[in-house]
Enzyme design. Sequence first.
Site, PDB file in Angstrom:
ATOM      1  CE  LYS A 120      -9.978  -6.634  43.771  1.00 58.38           C
ATOM      2  NZ  LYS A 120      -8.675  -6.576  44.284  1.00 58.38           N
TER       3      LYS A 120
HETATM    4  C1  LIG Z   1      -7.812  -5.212  44.640  1.00 60.42           C
HETATM    5  C2  LIG Z   1      -7.937  -3.742  44.630  1.00 60.42           C
HETATM    6  C3  LIG Z   1      -6.916  -2.895  44.174  1.00 60.42           C
HETATM    7  C4  LIG Z   1      -5.524  -3.374  43.877  1.00 60.42           C
HETATM    8  O1  LIG Z   1      -5.433  -4.416  42.983  1.00 60.42           O
HETATM    9  P1  LIG Z   1      -4.234  -5.479  43.139  1.00 60.42           P
HETATM   10  O2  LIG Z   1      -4.353  -6.306  41.908  1.00 60.42           O
HETATM   11  O3  LIG Z   1      -4.477  -6.236  44.410  1.00 60.42           O
HETATM   12  O4  LIG Z   1      -2.962  -4.695  43.185  1.00 60.42           O
HETATM   13  C5  LIG Z   1      -7.166  -1.543  44.102  1.00 60.42           C
HETATM   14  N1  LIG Z   1      -8.352  -1.023  44.460  1.00 60.42           N
HETATM   15  C6  LIG Z   1      -9.352  -1.789  44.911  1.00 60.42           C
HETATM   16  C7  LIG Z   1     -10.653  -1.142  45.257  1.00 60.42           C
HETATM   17  C8  LIG Z   1      -9.182  -3.172  45.035  1.00 60.42           C
HETATM   18  O5  LIG Z   1     -10.181  -3.924  45.510  1.00 60.42           O
END
Ligand SMILES: *Cc1c(COP(=O)(O)O)cnc(C)c1O
Length: 384
Positions: free
Chosen positions: A189
Amino acid sequence: MINSSKPDTRRNARPYLYGQEAAAVAQALESGQYGHTSVTEEFEQRIAEFLGVHDAVAVTSGTAALHTALLAAKAGPGDEVIVPSMTFCATIQAILAVGATPRFIEIDPATLCVDHQLVLEAVTDKTAAVMPVLFGGRPVDLSAIREDLDERGIVVIEDAAHAFGSRHGTRRVGASGTALTCFSFGPIKNLTCGQGGMVIPRTPAEADTIRRTRLLGVVQSQGERANTTSYRVEGFGLRYQLSALNAAIGLVQLDGFQAAEDTRRHLWRTYRDALAPLDGVTLVDVDVDQAVPHLCQVRIAHRDEVFAALRGRDIGVGVHYPPNHTQPAFAAFRRHLPETEQAGEEILSLPFHQHPTEPDIDLVVTSLEQALTSAGGSSGRGRP
Ligand SMILES: *Cc1c(COP(=O)(O)O)cnc(C)c1O
């Protein structure tokens, strides 16, 4: 070396470390306290300051953020939650975790996001919440239906997993005060804790619910526990606290975030300019002055062939995401969503990660052009 300085075009995304993360984790390790400590609290405060909000509640993942936000919104069995099918499966699993029913809706094909009209059309007496996904970092503006939603008691929970740092007008995403906003700090992210997540609550009551839920339903602080022989379990909860080790990484990342923001915008603009002369390629647009882009996506015909050809050349393309309403686990909630299905067949994410490992954009775009020509025979440089 933490980040190789060679351009990396083989991977679609990769974490970027600023260099001080390992030392920060070592320091947290040496403290002997790895759980929820003052480091986690400092991370919450620093995120709140960065976003310009009163409070932020750290949890173990973006999925946990969505789950606890839905609990704070009191969504549960018998309730419907309006959600785009075009999202990561985590959004849907969080809805199922509270026993609610996902009601899949369409997206605007230009942005891959929902808009207020699409949301309004899906509202029923059972709607408890709506979860717009800030796809690729794009803010989603539901202000036109704010009164309708408020009157019906429908809570907006933003899945801002892609959108840390993005702005909406003069504010950062998360600072609207009208939605619970959920961030992910997973490995790839915009900002990473290794694994982690954050909820921006609207009210102190929501913050309390999320803080209790992330601590197995227990209400006492560590300090209180040290001085009493018991503890109180006051409600449902899970082990969702962000550890000091992960928070320590997040603090270093936040210090460097301005550079990440600039690099992502620069990369996205470079792709935009390089892709502009190509026929048969539609860039999924983003207001790059406002958003911190999380992905660089194009829409093309013959996507699967082009994907295979690029992977064959070791170019790390990806697909974000296969639509959820076509997944076996979510078959019970399936609906006819032609825009989403078409997008699901055409979207391709190009390698997109940060300096100094940023992909070799010329190589990616040239390879894409060649793959398009051999896949469809109809694409190439545009001629006047
Ligand atoms: C990464 C992601 C999540 C979940 O986050 P995690 O930290 O992997 O649990 C939820 N929604 C979207 C759109 C994502 O890209």
